[in-house]
Motif scaffolding. Sequence first.
Motif, PDB file in Angstrom:
ATOM      1  N   UNK A  25      52.752 -42.662  76.510  1.00  0.00           N
ATOM      2  CA  UNK A  25      53.308 -41.793  75.469  1.00  0.00           C
ATOM      3  C   UNK A  25      53.927 -42.555  74.310  1.00  0.00           C
ATOM      4  N   UNK A  26      54.148 -43.853  74.459  1.00  0.00           N
ATOM      5  CA  UNK A  26      54.803 -44.646  73.422  1.00  0.00           C
ATOM      6  C   UNK A  26      54.295 -46.084  73.507  1.00  0.00           C
ATOM      7  N   UNK A  27      54.300 -46.758  72.390  1.00  0.00           N
ATOM      8  CA  UNK A  27      53.817 -48.132  72.344  1.00  0.00           C
ATOM      9  C   UNK A  27      54.840 -49.079  72.987  1.00  0.00           C
ATOM     10  N   UNK A  28      54.334 -50.119  73.660  1.00  0.00           N
ATOM     11  CA  UNK A  28      55.165 -51.157  74.266  1.00  0.00           C
ATOM     12  C   UNK A  28      54.809 -52.469  73.582  1.00  0.00           C
ATOM     13  N   UNK A  29      55.773 -53.070  72.905  1.00  0.00           N
ATOM     14  CA  UNK A  29      55.526 -54.287  72.143  1.00  0.00           C
ATOM     15  C   UNK A  29      55.567 -55.551  72.978  1.00  0.00           C
ATOM     16  N   UNK A  30      54.759 -56.518  72.575  1.00  0.00           N
ATOM     17  CA  UNK A  30      54.802 -57.816  73.243  1.00  0.00           C
ATOM     18  C   UNK A  30      56.196 -58.415  73.118  1.00  0.00           C
ATOM     19  N   UNK A  31      56.866 -58.167  72.000  1.00  0.00           N
ATOM     20  CA  UNK A  31      58.220 -58.679  71.814  1.00  0.00           C
ATOM     21  C   UNK A  31      59.150 -58.132  72.904  1.00  0.00           C
ATOM     22  N   UNK A  32      58.899 -56.897  73.354  1.00  0.00           N
ATOM     23  CA  UNK A  32      59.710 -56.309  74.414  1.00  0.00           C
ATOM     24  C   UNK A  32      59.455 -57.002  75.748  1.00  0.00           C
ATOM     25  N   UNK A  33      58.210 -57.420  75.964  1.00  0.00           N
ATOM     26  CA  UNK A  33      57.858 -58.123  77.196  1.00  0.00           C
ATOM     27  C   UNK A  33      58.589 -59.461  77.276  1.00  0.00           C
ATOM     28  N   UNK A  34      58.581 -60.184  76.144  1.00  0.00           N
ATOM     29  CA  UNK A  34      59.253 -61.490  76.103  1.00  0.00           C
ATOM     30  C   UNK A  34      60.759 -61.305  76.302  1.00  0.00           C
ATOM     31  N   UNK A  35      61.317 -60.334  75.616  1.00  0.00           N
ATOM     32  CA  UNK A  35      62.757 -60.075  75.724  1.00  0.00           C
ATOM     33  C   UNK A  35      63.140 -59.676  77.152  1.00  0.00           C
ATOM     34  N   UNK A  36      62.341 -58.821  77.778  1.00  0.00           N
ATOM     35  CA  UNK A  36      62.621 -58.410  79.158  1.00  0.00           C
ATOM     36  C   UNK A  36      62.600 -59.611  80.098  1.00  0.00           C
ATOM     37  N   UNK A  37      61.600 -60.467  79.932  1.00  0.00           N
ATOM     38  CA  UNK A  37      61.510 -61.651  80.794  1.00  0.00           C
ATOM     39  C   UNK A  37      62.672 -62.593  80.597  1.00  0.00           C
ATOM     40  N   UNK A  38      63.016 -62.825  79.336  1.00  0.00           N
ATOM     41  CA  UNK A  38      64.079 -63.780  79.032  1.00  0.00           C
ATOM     42  C   UNK A  38      65.466 -63.219  79.354  1.00  0.00           C
ATOM     43  N   UNK A  39      65.755 -62.037  78.824  1.00  0.00           N
ATOM     44  CA  UNK A  39      67.112 -61.498  78.954  1.00  0.00           C
ATOM     45  C   UNK A  39      67.313 -60.684  80.232  1.00  0.00           C
ATOM     46  N   UNK A  40      66.305 -59.929  80.629  1.00  0.00           N
ATOM     47  CA  UNK A  40      66.455 -59.079  81.804  1.00  0.00           C
ATOM     48  C   UNK A  40      66.237 -59.799  83.115  1.00  0.00           C
ATOM     49  N   UNK A  41      65.237 -60.687  83.129  1.00  0.00           N
ATOM     50  CA  UNK A  41      64.909 -61.390  84.363  1.00  0.00           C
ATOM     51  C   UNK A  41      65.409 -62.833  84.378  1.00  0.00           C
ATOM     52  N   UNK A  42      65.978 -63.296  83.270  1.00  0.00           N
ATOM     53  CA  UNK A  42      66.551 -64.635  83.225  1.00  0.00           C
ATOM     54  C   UNK A  42      65.531 -65.756  83.280  1.00  0.00           C
ATOM     55  N   UNK A  43      64.344 -65.536  82.714  1.00  0.00           N
ATOM     56  CA  UNK A  43      63.275 -66.522  82.786  1.00  0.00           C
ATOM     57  C   UNK A  43      63.202 -67.354  81.510  1.00  0.00           C
ATOM     58  N   UNK A  44      62.598 -68.530  81.633  1.00  0.00           N
ATOM     59  CA  UNK A  44      62.382 -69.389  80.460  1.00  0.00           C
ATOM     60  C   UNK A  44      61.189 -70.298  80.739  1.00  0.00           C
ATOM     61  N   UNK A  45      60.739 -70.959  79.678  1.00  0.00           N
ATOM     62  CA  UNK A  45      59.664 -71.944  79.796  1.00  0.00           C
ATOM     63  C   UNK A  45      58.381 -71.383  80.370  1.00  0.00           C
ATOM     64  N   UNK A  46      57.759 -72.164  81.244  1.00  0.00           N
ATOM     65  CA  UNK A  46      56.460 -71.781  81.789  1.00  0.00           C
ATOM     66  C   UNK A  46      56.550 -70.551  82.698  1.00  0.00           C
TER      67      UNK A  46
END
Length: 118
Positions: A25-46
Amino acid sequence: MTHMHLRAGISDTEWFRRSLFEARTDQVGMWQMVKAGREGFGLSGTVLAAFVRRFIEEMVAGGAEPIVGDMSAPFGWSRTTKYGIRPLDIAISLVDEWTRSGVDPDVDGVWFAFPSAF
């Protein structure tokens, strides 16, 4: 590898599932994927890159299409095949482009949605 969201307490697999549902029903941006991984899941690098690649692959395999803003299109979005057709090819191409650029995607980048949402 499964990761747990730091604030929401859900797995990455559940996050992907919810995002795929949202893309109906709504667009999901790649920027949101990166932000979720970095800020929500605490991931970085590879590990972050692998998370985003898997996120994209699962979105496309689940039926969401890569789209970009297009003011000439009826609803302002059009499907892009610039990154390939198969889910894995699209995911690898997008993550490679992102990591080579050294800059996180922003709202002007690639989004994902079902045709009914664009």
